[in-house]
Design a protein around this motif. Structure first.
Motif, PDB file in Angstrom:
ATOM      1  N   SER A 139       4.847  -5.973  -0.721  1.00  0.00           N
ATOM      2  CA  SER A 139       4.065  -5.751   0.813  1.00  0.00           C
ATOM      3  C   SER A 139       3.679  -6.912   1.505  1.00  0.00           C
ATOM      4  O   SER A 139       4.121  -6.847   2.628  1.00  0.00           O
ATOM      5  CB  SER A 139       3.032  -4.843   0.459  1.00  0.00           C
ATOM      6  OG  SER A 139       2.157  -5.501  -0.581  1.00  0.00           O
ATOM      7  N   VAL A 140       2.937  -7.755   0.960  1.00  0.00           N
ATOM      8  CA  VAL A 140       2.772  -8.989   1.723  1.00  0.00           C
ATOM      9  C   VAL A 140       3.195 -10.279   1.656  1.00  0.00           C
ATOM     10  O   VAL A 140       2.916 -11.136   2.096  1.00  0.00           O
ATOM     11  CB  VAL A 140       1.093  -9.143   1.591  1.00  0.00           C
ATOM     12  CG1 VAL A 140       0.509  -7.737   2.171  1.00  0.00           C
ATOM     13  CG2 VAL A 140       0.480  -8.980   0.179  1.00  0.00           C
ATOM     14  N   CYS A 164      -2.127   1.866  -6.288  1.00  0.00           N
ATOM     15  CA  CYS A 164      -2.241   0.409  -6.194  1.00  0.00           C
ATOM     16  C   CYS A 164      -2.240   0.323  -4.770  1.00  0.00           C
ATOM     17  O   CYS A 164      -3.240  -0.691  -4.157  1.00  0.00           O
ATOM     18  CB  CYS A 164      -1.498  -0.364  -7.071  1.00  0.00           C
ATOM     19  SG  CYS A 164      -1.261   0.155  -8.897  1.00  0.00           S
ATOM     20  N   LEU A 165      -1.237   0.500  -4.141  1.00  0.00           N
ATOM     21  CA  LEU A 165      -0.974   0.338  -2.682  1.00  0.00           C
ATOM     22  C   LEU A 165      -2.359   0.753  -1.963  1.00  0.00           C
ATOM     23  O   LEU A 165      -2.633   0.303  -1.399  1.00  0.00           O
ATOM     24  CB  LEU A 165       0.160   0.922  -2.154  1.00  0.00           C
ATOM     25  CG  LEU A 165       1.512   0.294  -2.527  1.00  0.00           C
ATOM     26  CD1 LEU A 165       2.691   0.994  -2.303  1.00  0.00           C
ATOM     27  CD2 LEU A 165       1.712  -0.874  -1.891  1.00  0.00           C
ATOM     28  N   ASN A 166      -2.615   2.093  -2.323  1.00  0.00           N
ATOM     29  CA  ASN A 166      -3.624   2.896  -1.690  1.00  0.00           C
ATOM     30  C   ASN A 166      -4.998   2.061  -1.718  1.00  0.00           C
ATOM     31  O   ASN A 166      -5.850   1.498  -1.210  1.00  0.00           O
ATOM     32  CB  ASN A 166      -4.083   4.310  -2.112  1.00  0.00           C
ATOM     33  CG  ASN A 166      -2.809   5.180  -1.391  1.00  0.00           C
ATOM     34  OD1 ASN A 166      -2.650   4.840  -0.308  1.00  0.00           O
ATOM     35  ND2 ASN A 166      -2.646   6.250  -2.016  1.00  0.00           N
ATOM     36  N   PHE A 167      -5.288   1.434  -3.247  1.00  0.00           N
ATOM     37  CA  PHE A 167      -6.324   0.744  -3.447  1.00  0.00           C
ATOM     38  C   PHE A 167      -6.702  -0.411  -2.634  1.00  0.00           C
ATOM     39  O   PHE A 167      -7.722  -0.681  -2.161  1.00  0.00           O
ATOM     40  CB  PHE A 167      -6.441   0.331  -4.966  1.00  0.00           C
ATOM     41  CG  PHE A 167      -7.675  -0.179  -5.459  1.00  0.00           C
ATOM     42  CD1 PHE A 167      -8.858   0.483  -6.241  1.00  0.00           C
ATOM     43  CD2 PHE A 167      -7.777  -1.481  -5.412  1.00  0.00           C
ATOM     44  CE1 PHE A 167      -9.866  -0.156  -6.519  1.00  0.00           C
ATOM     45  CE2 PHE A 167      -8.886  -2.404  -5.977  1.00  0.00           C
ATOM     46  CZ  PHE A 167     -10.075  -1.383  -6.383  1.00  0.00           C
ATOM     47  N   GLY A 169      -5.223  -0.886   0.191  1.00  0.00           N
ATOM     48  CA  GLY A 169      -5.043  -0.720   1.632  1.00  0.00           C
ATOM     49  C   GLY A 169      -3.711  -1.279   2.205  1.00  0.00           C
ATOM     50  O   GLY A 169      -3.539  -1.522   3.373  1.00  0.00           O
ATOM     51  N   LEU A 170      -2.764  -1.072   1.315  1.00  0.00           N
ATOM     52  CA  LEU A 170      -1.313  -1.694   1.880  1.00  0.00           C
ATOM     53  C   LEU A 170      -0.367  -0.600   1.814  1.00  0.00           C
ATOM     54  O   LEU A 170       0.773  -1.019   2.029  1.00  0.00           O
ATOM     55  CB  LEU A 170      -1.002  -2.779   0.749  1.00  0.00           C
ATOM     56  CG  LEU A 170      -1.709  -4.075   0.368  1.00  0.00           C
ATOM     57  CD1 LEU A 170      -1.430  -4.645  -0.808  1.00  0.00           C
ATOM     58  CD2 LEU A 170      -1.650  -4.972   1.690  1.00  0.00           C
ATOM     59  N   MET A 178      10.191   1.982  -3.503  1.00  0.00           N
ATOM     60  CA  MET A 178       9.669   3.109  -3.456  1.00  0.00           C
ATOM     61  C   MET A 178       8.265   3.618  -4.133  1.00  0.00           C
ATOM     62  O   MET A 178       8.199   2.936  -5.136  1.00  0.00           O
ATOM     63  CB  MET A 178      10.805   4.187  -4.598  1.00  0.00           C
ATOM     64  CG  MET A 178      11.257   5.320  -3.653  1.00  0.00           C
ATOM     65  SD  MET A 178      12.646   5.941  -4.623  1.00  0.00           S
ATOM     66  CE  MET A 178      11.850   6.231  -6.235  1.00  0.00           C
ATOM     67  N   VAL A 179       7.607   4.335  -3.109  1.00  0.00           N
ATOM     68  CA  VAL A 179       6.115   4.503  -3.832  1.00  0.00           C
ATOM     69  C   VAL A 179       6.442   5.319  -5.030  1.00  0.00           C
ATOM     70  O   VAL A 179       7.166   6.431  -5.211  1.00  0.00           O
ATOM     71  CB  VAL A 179       5.316   5.298  -2.793  1.00  0.00           C
ATOM     72  CG1 VAL A 179       3.909   5.634  -3.490  1.00  0.00           C
ATOM     73  CG2 VAL A 179       5.374   4.284  -1.581  1.00  0.00           C
ATOM     74  N   SER A 180       5.814   4.992  -6.102  1.00  0.00           N
ATOM     75  CA  SER A 180       6.103   5.797  -7.428  1.00  0.00           C
ATOM     76  C   SER A 180       4.540   5.816  -7.904  1.00  0.00           C
ATOM     77  O   SER A 180       3.340   5.732  -7.425  1.00  0.00           O
ATOM     78  CB  SER A 180       6.771   4.910  -8.256  1.00  0.00           C
ATOM     79  OG  SER A 180       7.188   5.666  -9.439  1.00  0.00           O
TER      80      SER A 180
END
Lengths: 198, 73
Positions: A139-140, A164-167, A169-170, A178-180
Motif C-alpha cells: 500500500s505505501v 490490518c489495512l483498516n487498522f 487506515g490504509l 486482493m483484500v483478504s
C-alpha cells in the motif's frame, strides 16, 4: 466400493495409496485422511485422472468419495500430485514491513531486495500473504509495490489482510493484491507445502 | 537483452544512505548486488543507463562512496 484408510499418513502416502487402489481397478473409492494437504492433493489427483471427488468433514479428518467420470486423463498432472514440495506450492508470509529484527533501515532495505530477487526468480510462490505491518508492502512502500506487481503479473496471488489495512487506515491505499481475511490466508498456509515467513 | 546501470557500495550504510538520498530524485531500485561483484556490500542500487551522468553528479555532490557498473541481462 474400495475403502482406503490413510489416517495418520502425510504427503505423498495418501496419494500413493489411492493411486495403487485405482491402478488395481477401483472405480469408486472412499478415502479417509486427517490433514487438509492430503485433501487438496487427492482432489488434484482425482481431477488429473478423471475422477469426481466429494469431500466430507468427519470427526478427526475428512472423507473423500472418488468416482470415475469420463474425462480425459492428464498424465503429467498425475505425476505432479505425488511431488509434495513441488514448485508453485509454497507461500511467502510477511507479518512486518522489514526482514528480521534489528535496525529498521537495514530491515527495510533487506525486504525490498528480497522482493526484487523473488520477482526475478524462476521458482515463484503461489501466494504472498501480508498481515499487520506487512500490508504496508502493498500500500505505501513504492519499491515493494513495484515488485509485488511484477509477481502478480507472473501469476502470484497477493492476499492482503483487510483487518490490518483498516487498522492502519490504509484501506483506500491498497495498490496491489486482493483484500483478504484470516480464513483465506490461513487456508493458503495449510495447502502450501512450505510457508516462508519473513 | 536489457541494459541497466548499478551503483556498488563498499558498505551497506553507504547503500542505504544513497537509496534515501536518491530515490526522490531518480527512479532507483534497491537490488541484491549481482553475484559477480560479491566483493562489494550486498545491497546495490539499480537505475536506468540513460541517467549515468546525472547519477555520477549526485554521487559526487553527496560524497557517496559508490562505483557505477553497466549490467546486461
Amino acid at each position: 466400493m474400495v475403502f482406503v484408510d490413510a489416517t495418520g499418513k502425510v504427503c505423498p502416502i495418501p496419494v500413493i495409496m489411492t493411486k495403487k487402489a485405482i491402478e488395481a481397478g477401483a472405480t469408486e473409492l472412499t478415502v479417509v485422511v486427517d490433514n487438509p494437504t492430503a485433501v487438496e492433493n487427492l482432489k488434484r489427483l482425482a481431477n488429473a485422472i478423471g475422477f469426481d471427488a466429494a469431500v466430507e468433514d468427519i470427526s478427526g479428518g475428512f472423507r473423500l468419495s472418488l468416482t470415475k467420470n469420463n474425462k480425459n486423463v492428464d498424465e503429467a498432472a498425475t505425476t505432479a500430485t505425488t511431488s509434495c514440495a513441488s514448485s508453485g506450492s509454497w507461500a511467502v508470509f510477511a507479518g512486518q514491513d522489514v526482514i528480521g529484527s534489528g535496525d529498521r533501515e537495514l530491515g527495510s532495505s533487506l525486504i525490498k531486495i528480497f522482493f526484487y530477487a523473488l520477482s526475478e526468480s524462476d521458482d515463484l510462490p503461489s501466494h504472498i500473504l501480508l498481515m499487520n505491518d506487512g500490508v504496508k508492502l502493498a500500500s505505501v512502500n513504492n519499491a515493494t509495490i513495484e515488485h509485488l506487481q511484477t509477481l502478480k503479473d507472473k501469476g502470484v496471488s497477493v492476499l492482503v489482510c483487510g483487518t490490518c489495512l483498516n487498522f492502519y487506515g490504509l484501506a483506500d491505499q491498497l495498490k496491489v493484491g486482493m483484500v483478504s481475511n484470516m480464513y483465506d490466508i490461513f487456508g493458503q498456509m495449510q495447502i502450501a507445502a512450505k510457508v516462508v515467513s519473513l | 537483452m536489457s541494459r541497466y546501470a548499478v551503483i556498488l557500495f563498499k558498505s551497506s550504510h553507504d547503500a542505504i544512505r544513497a537509496d534515501k538520498l536518491l530515490r526522490d530524485i531518480l527512479p532507483v531500485t534497491l537490488m541484491p548486488t549481482p553475484r559477480r561483484f560479491s566483493a562489494s556490500c550486498g545491497i546495490a542500487l539499480r537505475f536506468d543507463e540513460s541517467q549515468i551522468a546525472e547519477t555520477e553528479e549526485l554521487i559526487r555532490q553527496h560524497k557517496l562512496r559508490g562505483t557505477i557498473k553497466l549490467m546486461e541481462d
